[in-house]
Design a protein around this motif. Structure first.
Motif, mmCIF file in Angstrom:
data_model
loop_
_atom_site.group_PDB
_atom_site.id
_atom_site.type_symbol
_atom_site.label_atom_id
_atom_site.label_comp_id
_atom_site.label_asym_id
_atom_site.label_seq_id
_atom_site.Cartn_x
_atom_site.Cartn_y
_atom_site.Cartn_z
ATOM 1 N N VAL A 142 0.521 -0.105 -3.993
ATOM 2 C CA VAL A 142 -0.102 -1.161 -4.804
ATOM 3 C C VAL A 142 -1.296 -0.702 -5.640
ATOM 4 C CG1 VAL A 142 -1.594 -2.132 -2.969
ATOM 5 C CG2 VAL A 142 -0.779 -3.581 -4.833
ATOM 6 N N HIS A 143 -2.091 0.251 -5.135
ATOM 7 C CA HIS A 143 -3.282 0.606 -5.917
ATOM 8 C C HIS A 143 -3.099 1.820 -6.840
ATOM 9 C CE1 HIS A 143 -5.539 -2.635 -4.306
ATOM 10 N NE2 HIS A 143 -5.388 -2.225 -3.065
ATOM 11 N N GLY A 191 2.447 -4.988 -4.873
ATOM 12 C CA GLY A 191 2.191 -6.279 -5.495
ATOM 13 C C GLY A 191 2.019 -6.028 -6.983
ATOM 14 N N VAL A 210 -2.622 4.992 -2.768
ATOM 15 C CA VAL A 210 -4.080 5.038 -2.961
ATOM 16 C C VAL A 210 -4.721 4.179 -1.867
ATOM 17 C CG1 VAL A 210 -5.998 4.557 -4.517
ATOM 18 C CG2 VAL A 210 -3.799 5.333 -5.459
ATOM 19 N N TYR A 258 -11.960 -2.367 6.371
ATOM 20 C CA TYR A 258 -11.501 -1.372 7.348
ATOM 21 C C TYR A 258 -12.616 -1.153 8.375
ATOM 22 C CZ TYR A 258 -7.801 -0.329 3.995
ATOM 23 O OH TYR A 258 -6.719 -0.438 3.164
ATOM 24 N N ASP A 269 3.384 2.290 0.390
ATOM 25 C CA ASP A 269 2.641 1.139 -0.142
ATOM 26 C C ASP A 269 1.940 1.667 -1.390
ATOM 27 O OD1 ASP A 269 0.636 -0.599 -0.884
ATOM 28 O OD2 ASP A 269 -0.102 -0.978 1.139
ATOM 29 N N SER A 322 4.485 -10.434 -2.955
ATOM 30 C CA SER A 322 3.273 -9.648 -2.684
ATOM 31 C C SER A 322 3.653 -8.305 -2.081
ATOM 32 C CB SER A 322 2.382 -10.389 -1.668
ATOM 33 O OG SER A 322 3.092 -10.540 -0.444
ATOM 34 N N THR A 323 2.670 -7.442 -1.949
ATOM 35 C CA THR A 323 2.866 -6.177 -1.225
ATOM 36 C C THR A 323 3.237 -6.492 0.215
ATOM 37 O OG1 THR A 323 0.876 -5.529 -2.477
ATOM 38 C CG2 THR A 323 1.790 -3.907 -0.943
ATOM 39 N N THR A 324 2.541 -7.440 0.796
ATOM 40 C CA THR A 324 2.758 -7.804 2.201
ATOM 41 C C THR A 324 4.213 -8.195 2.437
ATOM 42 O OG1 THR A 324 0.489 -8.606 2.255
ATOM 43 C CG2 THR A 324 1.935 -9.339 4.044
ATOM 44 N N VAL A 370 -1.992 -4.955 6.628
ATOM 45 C CA VAL A 370 -0.648 -5.560 6.514
ATOM 46 C C VAL A 370 0.443 -4.500 6.665
ATOM 47 C CG1 VAL A 370 -1.406 -7.524 5.154
ATOM 48 C CG2 VAL A 370 -0.606 -5.471 3.952
ATOM 49 N N THR A 387 0.321 5.282 2.209
ATOM 50 C CA THR A 387 -0.241 4.471 1.121
ATOM 51 C C THR A 387 -0.632 5.403 -0.020
ATOM 52 O OG1 THR A 387 -1.037 2.881 2.721
ATOM 53 C CG2 THR A 387 -2.094 2.830 0.557
ATOM 54 N N HIS A 406 0.333 -8.357 -8.752
ATOM 55 C CA HIS A 406 -0.747 -9.282 -9.110
ATOM 56 C C HIS A 406 -2.122 -8.627 -8.969
ATOM 57 C CE1 HIS A 406 -0.078 -10.928 -4.731
ATOM 58 N NE2 HIS A 406 -0.329 -9.654 -4.746
ATOM 59 N N LYS A 407 -2.118 -7.287 -9.028
ATOM 60 C CA LYS A 407 -3.404 -6.579 -8.992
ATOM 61 C C LYS A 407 -3.510 -5.768 -10.291
ATOM 62 C CE LYS A 407 -3.239 -6.471 -3.920
ATOM 63 N NZ LYS A 407 -4.293 -7.347 -3.431
ATOM 64 N N SER A 440 -7.100 1.865 0.021
ATOM 65 C CA SER A 440 -8.132 0.923 -0.430
ATOM 66 C C SER A 440 -9.395 1.019 0.418
ATOM 67 C CB SER A 440 -7.598 -0.510 -0.486
ATOM 68 O OG SER A 440 -6.928 -0.879 0.688
ATOM 69 N N HIS A 442 -3.538 -0.092 5.008
ATOM 70 C CA HIS A 442 -4.043 -1.466 5.071
ATOM 71 C C HIS A 442 -3.493 -2.175 6.304
ATOM 72 C CE1 HIS A 442 -4.582 -5.679 3.667
ATOM 73 N NE2 HIS A 442 -5.566 -5.180 2.945
HETATM 74 C C1 LIG Z 1 -3.461 -0.844 0.346
HETATM 75 C C2 LIG Z 1 -3.138 -2.306 0.345
HETATM 76 N N1 LIG Z 1 -1.900 -2.701 0.702
HETATM 77 C C3 LIG Z 1 -1.574 -3.999 0.714
HETATM 78 C C4 LIG Z 1 -2.458 -4.982 0.367
HETATM 79 C C5 LIG Z 1 -2.004 -6.427 0.362
HETATM 80 O O1 LIG Z 1 -1.565 -6.732 -0.931
HETATM 81 P P1 LIG Z 1 -0.884 -8.142 -1.296
HETATM 82 O O2 LIG Z 1 -2.009 -9.086 -1.489
HETATM 83 O O3 LIG Z 1 -0.146 -7.882 -2.568
HETATM 84 O O4 LIG Z 1 0.001 -8.506 -0.168
HETATM 85 C C6 LIG Z 1 -3.755 -4.628 -0.009
HETATM 86 C C7 LIG Z 1 -4.738 -5.643 -0.436
HETATM 87 O O5 LIG Z 1 -5.487 -5.462 -1.368
HETATM 88 C C8 LIG Z 1 -4.095 -3.251 -0.013
HETATM 89 O O6 LIG Z 1 -5.345 -2.861 -0.335
#
Ligand SMILES: Cc1ncc(COP(=O)(O)O)c(C=O)c1O
Length: 440
Positions: free
Chosen positions: A242-243, A263, A205, A410, A240, A123-125, A152, A203, A265-266, A207, A150
């Protein structure tokens, strides 16, 4: 098989006689399988058809949250699952050593850079935790981050900094979203860098607002600050991503990040419980190990009782511990799916749907759109409010109309929509009509 590898396998007790390996093991990389009736992925309706298990009773505008596996990914997972269930020892034993390299190659084709620069995570986390815990941070140094990341990401920074006695500084990257600019974002980061700054964590993008950062320009500004520094004090840029990953037509290896975490898985549509970290080998080398690495070098050092000589590398994360192999090993099917559609086409489509939604929202009385319009400072996420209504109430009312929106987790929590490859322009219009009725 090299002498080293044979020696490693025999000594770690995970080798079997070559003749005993099952036929299943020979089929180690599963190709993406599309429904032949809808296999022309230049057609958006056919792309949508690949998501053939998602409920058609809803308009899915929160698909970024967690993937509904598209058909090729689901089938790849299923093939591996069956092979592992059929003969767990033989199938896993035969593939466990080779598979990470093949997956790294599939990911690197998408990210740019080299296969050995890719670590596979869950995962991103997990990627954020690995990176921040491993950074060569010292007491007296500072991690500069922002108010917009985020939970995490902030937690990964807090835990790593607390462990060594480093400090954390969080800054806002803009005064108002309505007037935010690349210059303002880059200028604020540059101004906040001090001699203590060792890491900048951002980050791609957000979220919480949908704002997309100009990562390349931020990296260049950090590069300027690094000109006056020794290698050991260089400011490291951790992203980060992920988005943006799976949305933007950008090669991660060219963005200027030192560590890029996402991650898969998104937006990538990879198996649930998969993710990656990208970094150049020189950056992998400076990470301290915080996790037992299942590699020839680490196990060899342990067995012989000699100090580990090889530097940290991406593959060592990828091979750590047994996990849901059928999911990890099916990841190439998701990158193959993206490749077949085309990264540039995906970016164009997602931006077009997002533009349509934002232009529509901007015209509705009593609706406040927070996410910047246009492509430069936004990606696939849109945040907005309806006057006099809490964001969770907006989400609830849309769900009554079978539209799946979400709230951003948030402190300032807005209603959020994420038009994606699962959507059509008609669905965007339906959603806009419902929001107009809500706001009236
Ligand atoms: C900006 C951001 N970083 C990290 C995460 C956590 O992602 P993951 O579920 O892959 O750990 C999220 C969750 O959507 C997120 O919005």
């Amino acid at each position: 098989m090299s002498i080293n590898r044979r020696h490693f396998l025999i000594n770690t007790g995970i080798a079997v006689a070559a003749g005993a390996i099952s036929a299943a093991g020979q089929n180690s990389v599963v190709k993406a399988t599309l429904n032949p009736a809808v296999n022309d992925l230049q057609n958006w309706a056919n792309v949508r058809e690949q998501f053939d298990t998602i409920s058609r009773d809803y308009i899915h505008l929160s698909s970024f949250f967690l993937v509904s596996h598209p058909r090729p990914v689901r089938e790849a997972i299923e093939k591996y699952r069956r092979a592992i269930d059929d003969n767990p020892f033989l199938f896993v034993e035969q593939n466990i050593m080779e598979m990470p390299a093949r997956i790294q190659a599939a990911v690197a084709e998408y990210t740019g850079g080299k296969p050995e620069e890719i670590a596979l995570t869950n995962s991103t986390t997990m990627g954020l935790a690995f990176v921040y815990q491993g950074l060569p941070l010292k007491a007296g140094q500072e991690v500069l981050t922002t108010a917009h990341d985020h939970f995490v990401h902030h937690e990964a920074i807090r835990l790593a900094a607390a462990r060594v006695g480093a400090s954390v500084k969080k800054i806002a990257l803009f005064e108002y979203l309505s007037t935010v600019s690349e210059d303002e974002i880059v200028g604020r980061i540059s101004k906040a860098i001090t001699p203590k700054t060792r890491v900048v964590g951002i980050t791609w993008v957000h979220s919480g607002t949908g704002l997309k950062l100009p990562v390349r320009r931020i990296a260049d500004a950090i590069g300027e600050a690094n000109k006056a520094r020794a290698e050991a004090d260089r400011i490291l840029l951790v992203v980060d991503g992920v988005h943006g990953f799976g949305v933007e037509d950008a090669a991660v290896a060219e963005m200027g990040a030192d560590f890029f975490i996402a991650g898969t898985h998104k937006w990538i549509f990879g198996p649930r419980g998969t993710g990656i970290v990208w970094a150049k080998p020189d950056n992998w080398k400076i990470l301290q190990m915080t996790f037992p690495a299942f590699s020839m070098e680490t196990v060899g050092a342990w067995m012989s009782g000699t100090p580990l000589k090889a530097p940290m590398q991406a593959a060592w994360i990828s091979q750590g511990g047994f996990h849901a192999f059928e999911h990890e090993w099916a990841l190439p099917a998701a990158f193959e799916f993206h490749k077949q559609i085309g990264r540039a086409r995906i970016a164009e489509r997602i931006h077009a749907l997002n533009d349509q939604m934002k232009e529509g929202l901007a015209k509705i009385a009593n609706v406040k759109l927070y996410t910047p319009r246009g492509n430069r400072l936004s990606s696939g996420l849109i945040c907005f409010d309806v006057e006099g209504m809490r964001s969770d109430e907006v989400v609830k009312r849309l769900l009554e109309k079978r539209i799946v929106a979400s709230t951003a987790p948030y402190r300032d929590s807005y209603a959020r929509l994420a038009p994606s490859l699962l959507n059509t322009p008609e669905e965007i219009e339906t959603t806009l009509r419902q929001i107009k009725t809500l706001a009236a």
